[in-house]
Write an enzyme that holds these catalytic residues in place. Structure first.
Site, PDB file in Angstrom:
ATOM      1  N   ARG A 271       0.812  -1.221   0.000  1.00 32.32           N
ATOM      2  CA  ARG A 271       0.000   0.000   0.000  1.00 32.32           C
ATOM      3  C   ARG A 271       0.851   1.280   0.000  1.00 32.32           C
ATOM      4  O   ARG A 271       0.454   2.299   0.557  1.00 32.32           O
ATOM      5  CB  ARG A 271      -0.940   0.048   1.214  1.00 32.32           C
ATOM      6  CG  ARG A 271      -2.021  -1.022   1.236  1.00 32.32           C
ATOM      7  CD  ARG A 271      -3.037  -0.779   0.120  1.00 32.32           C
ATOM      8  NE  ARG A 271      -4.263  -1.525   0.350  1.00 32.32           N
ATOM      9  CZ  ARG A 271      -4.468  -2.781  -0.035  1.00 32.32           C
ATOM     10  NH1 ARG A 271      -3.523  -3.433  -0.697  1.00 32.32           N
ATOM     11  NH2 ARG A 271      -5.613  -3.370   0.202  1.00 32.32           N
TER      12      ARG A 271
ATOM     13  N   SER B  14     -10.876  -0.413   2.487  1.00 31.59           N
ATOM     14  CA  SER B  14     -10.128  -0.479   3.757  1.00 31.59           C
ATOM     15  C   SER B  14      -9.765   0.934   4.197  1.00 31.59           C
ATOM     16  O   SER B  14      -9.101   1.653   3.455  1.00 31.59           O
ATOM     17  CB  SER B  14      -8.833  -1.255   3.576  1.00 31.59           C
ATOM     18  OG  SER B  14      -9.087  -2.537   3.077  1.00 31.59           O
TER      19      SER B  14
ATOM     20  N   GLU C  55      -5.347   4.557   5.673  1.00 31.74           N
ATOM     21  CA  GLU C  55      -4.962   4.344   4.283  1.00 31.74           C
ATOM     22  C   GLU C  55      -5.589   5.427   3.397  1.00 31.74           C
ATOM     23  O   GLU C  55      -5.080   5.762   2.340  1.00 31.74           O
ATOM     24  CB  GLU C  55      -5.482   2.957   3.864  1.00 31.74           C
ATOM     25  CG  GLU C  55      -4.880   2.410   2.616  1.00 31.74           C
ATOM     26  CD  GLU C  55      -5.661   1.231   2.093  1.00 31.74           C
ATOM     27  OE1 GLU C  55      -6.611   1.439   1.335  1.00 31.74           O
ATOM     28  OE2 GLU C  55      -5.299   0.107   2.449  1.00 31.74           O
TER      29      GLU C  55
HETATM   30  N1  EPU Z   1     -11.244 -10.316  10.043  1.00 29.69           N
HETATM   31  C1  EPU Z   1     -11.845 -10.045  11.247  1.00 29.69           C
HETATM   32  N2  EPU Z   1     -12.943  -9.240  11.253  1.00 29.69           N
HETATM   33  C2  EPU Z   1     -13.457  -8.696  10.114  1.00 29.69           C
HETATM   34  C3  EPU Z   1     -12.860  -9.009   8.880  1.00 29.69           C
HETATM   35  C4  EPU Z   1     -11.725  -9.807   8.864  1.00 29.69           C
HETATM   36  O1  EPU Z   1     -11.424 -10.514  12.300  1.00 29.69           O
HETATM   37  O2  EPU Z   1     -14.431  -7.954  10.220  1.00 29.69           O
HETATM   38  C5  EPU Z   1     -10.032 -11.150  10.043  1.00 29.69           C
HETATM   39  C6  EPU Z   1     -10.315 -12.560   9.588  1.00 29.69           C
HETATM   40  O3  EPU Z   1      -9.721 -13.407  10.531  1.00 29.69           O
HETATM   41  C7  EPU Z   1      -9.583 -12.734   8.288  1.00 29.69           C
HETATM   42  C8  EPU Z   1      -8.562 -11.619   8.321  1.00 29.69           C
HETATM   43  O4  EPU Z   1      -9.085 -10.596   9.167  1.00 29.69           O
HETATM   44  O5  EPU Z   1      -8.956 -13.945   8.227  1.00 29.69           O
HETATM   45  C9  EPU Z   1      -8.278 -11.053   6.951  1.00 29.69           C
HETATM   46  O6  EPU Z   1      -9.490 -10.564   6.384  1.00 29.69           O
HETATM   47  P1  EPU Z   1      -9.637 -10.321   4.799  1.00 29.69           P
HETATM   48  O7  EPU Z   1      -9.284 -11.553   4.068  1.00 29.69           O
HETATM   49  O8  EPU Z   1     -10.969  -9.716   4.566  1.00 29.69           O
HETATM   50  O9  EPU Z   1      -8.466  -9.301   4.452  1.00 29.69           O
HETATM   51  P2  EPU Z   1      -7.958  -7.960   5.126  1.00 29.69           P
HETATM   52  O10 EPU Z   1      -6.550  -8.204   5.556  1.00 29.69           O
HETATM   53  O11 EPU Z   1      -8.907  -7.458   6.155  1.00 29.69           O
HETATM   54  C10 EPU Z   1      -6.895  -7.001   2.932  1.00 29.69           C
HETATM   55  C11 EPU Z   1      -6.959  -5.756   2.107  1.00 29.69           C
HETATM   56  C12 EPU Z   1      -8.243  -5.730   1.285  1.00 29.69           C
HETATM   57  C13 EPU Z   1      -8.247  -6.942   0.371  1.00 29.69           C
HETATM   58  C14 EPU Z   1      -8.154  -8.212   1.238  1.00 29.69           C
HETATM   59  C15 EPU Z   1      -8.018  -9.466   0.424  1.00 29.69           C
HETATM   60  C16 EPU Z   1      -5.676  -4.139   3.389  1.00 29.69           C
HETATM   61  C17 EPU Z   1      -5.708  -2.896   4.216  1.00 29.69           C
HETATM   62  N3  EPU Z   1      -6.869  -4.592   2.967  1.00 29.69           N
HETATM   63  O12 EPU Z   1      -7.959  -6.951   3.869  1.00 29.69           O
HETATM   64  O13 EPU Z   1      -8.205  -4.563   0.472  1.00 29.69           O
HETATM   65  O14 EPU Z   1      -9.437  -6.982  -0.415  1.00 29.69           O
HETATM   66  O15 EPU Z   1      -6.981  -8.155   2.099  1.00 29.69           O
HETATM   67  O16 EPU Z   1      -6.763  -9.559  -0.160  1.00 29.69           O
HETATM   68  O17 EPU Z   1      -4.601  -4.670   3.122  1.00 29.69           O
HETATM   69  C18 EPU Z   1      -8.990  -2.323   0.168  1.00 29.69           C
HETATM   70  O18 EPU Z   1      -7.803  -1.958   0.194  1.00 29.69           O
HETATM   71  O19 EPU Z   1      -9.918  -1.489   0.021  1.00 29.69           O
HETATM   72  C19 EPU Z   1      -9.320  -3.733   0.388  1.00 29.69           C
HETATM   73  C20 EPU Z   1     -10.570  -4.126   0.495  1.00 29.69           C
END
Ligand code: EPU
Length: 335
Positions: free
Chosen positions: A160, A234, A330
């Protein structure tokens, strides 16, 4: 070029915040951009450059000139090299690539915003980042009016991050991005949920289109559609912390998720931290934290940017107090 005065920006930011620009103009070419920047009436005014408006939170009316970059066009240069103008919508470009038999960006389906914003924060999702397919970009240096070429190395891409968020913040406008796509049909399904969705669909030899559809299905089930509920994806970055710090957290929460970064650091999902401090699905009138993904702040309609910013700061404080972790925003906040 028509100059609008006291113009609502609601249609130009995915948070759908109804702030106004003192002056607003749409530019569709570099010569128009040069012309408006040289306009004596606007020389001294502050300027805000907007693309798809998918990574901005407006907390006040803008007392300057807002310039919407609306350069259009996709050129296939041969051998998988595709040059895309900054004002093209990212997701439409992904669909174009699949339609034309290319692969490489299907995991980045449905990311809101325009091509011009993609390199600024090195957009990434489901195991792929822009830098994986990036070749070069053309950028307009605001002070000199010169157009400079940046290759992958000079963009300093990281999670990012890019040079355009650091040393060159506010100094350049991205005009076009050239990407290297492929026609080998090789897809990346390493990110767990993609494989799960494909299995559910009984697809065992997925095409780029199948992967794109799986990503669209995952994103649509977790993330609010900005056309229905204002949001900016995000709001925070996933923090990187020391392994020793992570082990402390793990003692209290054995289920804490993490991604390996290097020998001494791990990345923890900000969404998990926000959920643990109790902010997930919290709603305060017309704004709040999304109920399916705690990383996303939402405007249910008519919310004020300042309220959403205050909510983001309250979330930062809660996470700092409980876990001693600073959540970096972000989204660009116009305070
Ligand atoms: N989780 C929670 N609570 C929630 C959502 C998620 O505890 O409400 C935990 C879950 O355990 C899950 C973990 O967080 O295993 C990861 O969740 P997710 O796969 O949704 O990914 P993220 O790390 O929250 C990142 C990116 C997203 C991207 C996804 C998938 C960042 C800041 N965000 O989210 O990017 O779609 O991975 O690769 O790195 C964006 O930038 O707008 C965006 C949506």
């Amino acid at each position: 070029m028509r100059i609008f005065q006291n113009h609502s920006l609601k249609a130009y930011n995915t948070f759908r915040i109804d702030c106004k620009a003192a002056f607003f103009v749409v530019v569709t070419s570099v010569s128009e951009l040069r012309k408006i920047l040289a306009e004596p009436d606007f020389l001294k005014l502050p300027k805000l450059f907007l693309g798809g408006g998918s990574n901005i939170l407006l907390c006040r009316d803008y007392e300057g000139l807002v310039i919407l970059i609306d350069l259009k066009g996709i050129s296939d240069l041969g051998n998988g090299l595709i040059k895309v103008q900054a004002g093209e919508n990212w997701h439409e470009f992904v669909l174009w690539s699949i339609h034309n038999g290319y692969n490489g960006v299907e995991n980045l389906s449905l990311i809101p915003g325009n091509i011009g914003a993609a390199p600024i924060q090195n957009i990434g999702a489901y195991g792929v980042e822009l830098k994986d397919v990036f070749i070069e970009l053309e950028a307009f240096q605001i002070d000199s009016g010169e157009v400079h070429l940046f290759d992958c190395k000079s963009c300093h891409f990281a999670y990012r991050e890019s040079v355009f968020k650091k040393a060159y913040k506010g100094k350049y406008i991205i005009l076009s991005v050239t990407l290297q796509l492929r026609k080998d049909g090789v897809v990346n399904t390493s990110y767990g949920p993609i494989a799960e969705v494909l299995n559910q669909m009984s697809i065992y030899n997925p095409s780029p289109k199948d992967v794109s559809e799986a990503v669209i299905s995952i994103r649509s089930s977790k993330l609010p559609d900005p056309k229905e509920i204002g949001n900016s994806g995000s709001f925070f970055k996933n923090p990187v912390i020391l392994k020793s710090h992570f082990e402390e957290i793990k003692k209290e929460y054995p289920d804490v998720p993490s991604y390996a970064v290097n020998d001494s650091e791990v990345k923890v999902p900000a969404a998990w931290l926000i959920e643990k401090v109790g902010w997930k699905a919290k709603r305060n009138g017309n704004y709040g934290v999304h109920d399916k993904q705690a990383l996303v702040l939402v405007n249910y309609g008519g919310a004020n940017g300042k309220d959403i910013y205050k909510l983001a700061q309250d979330i930062q404080s809660s996470v700092k107090d409980k876990f001693d972790i600073y959540l970096q925003m972000e989204v660009n906040v116009i305070e």
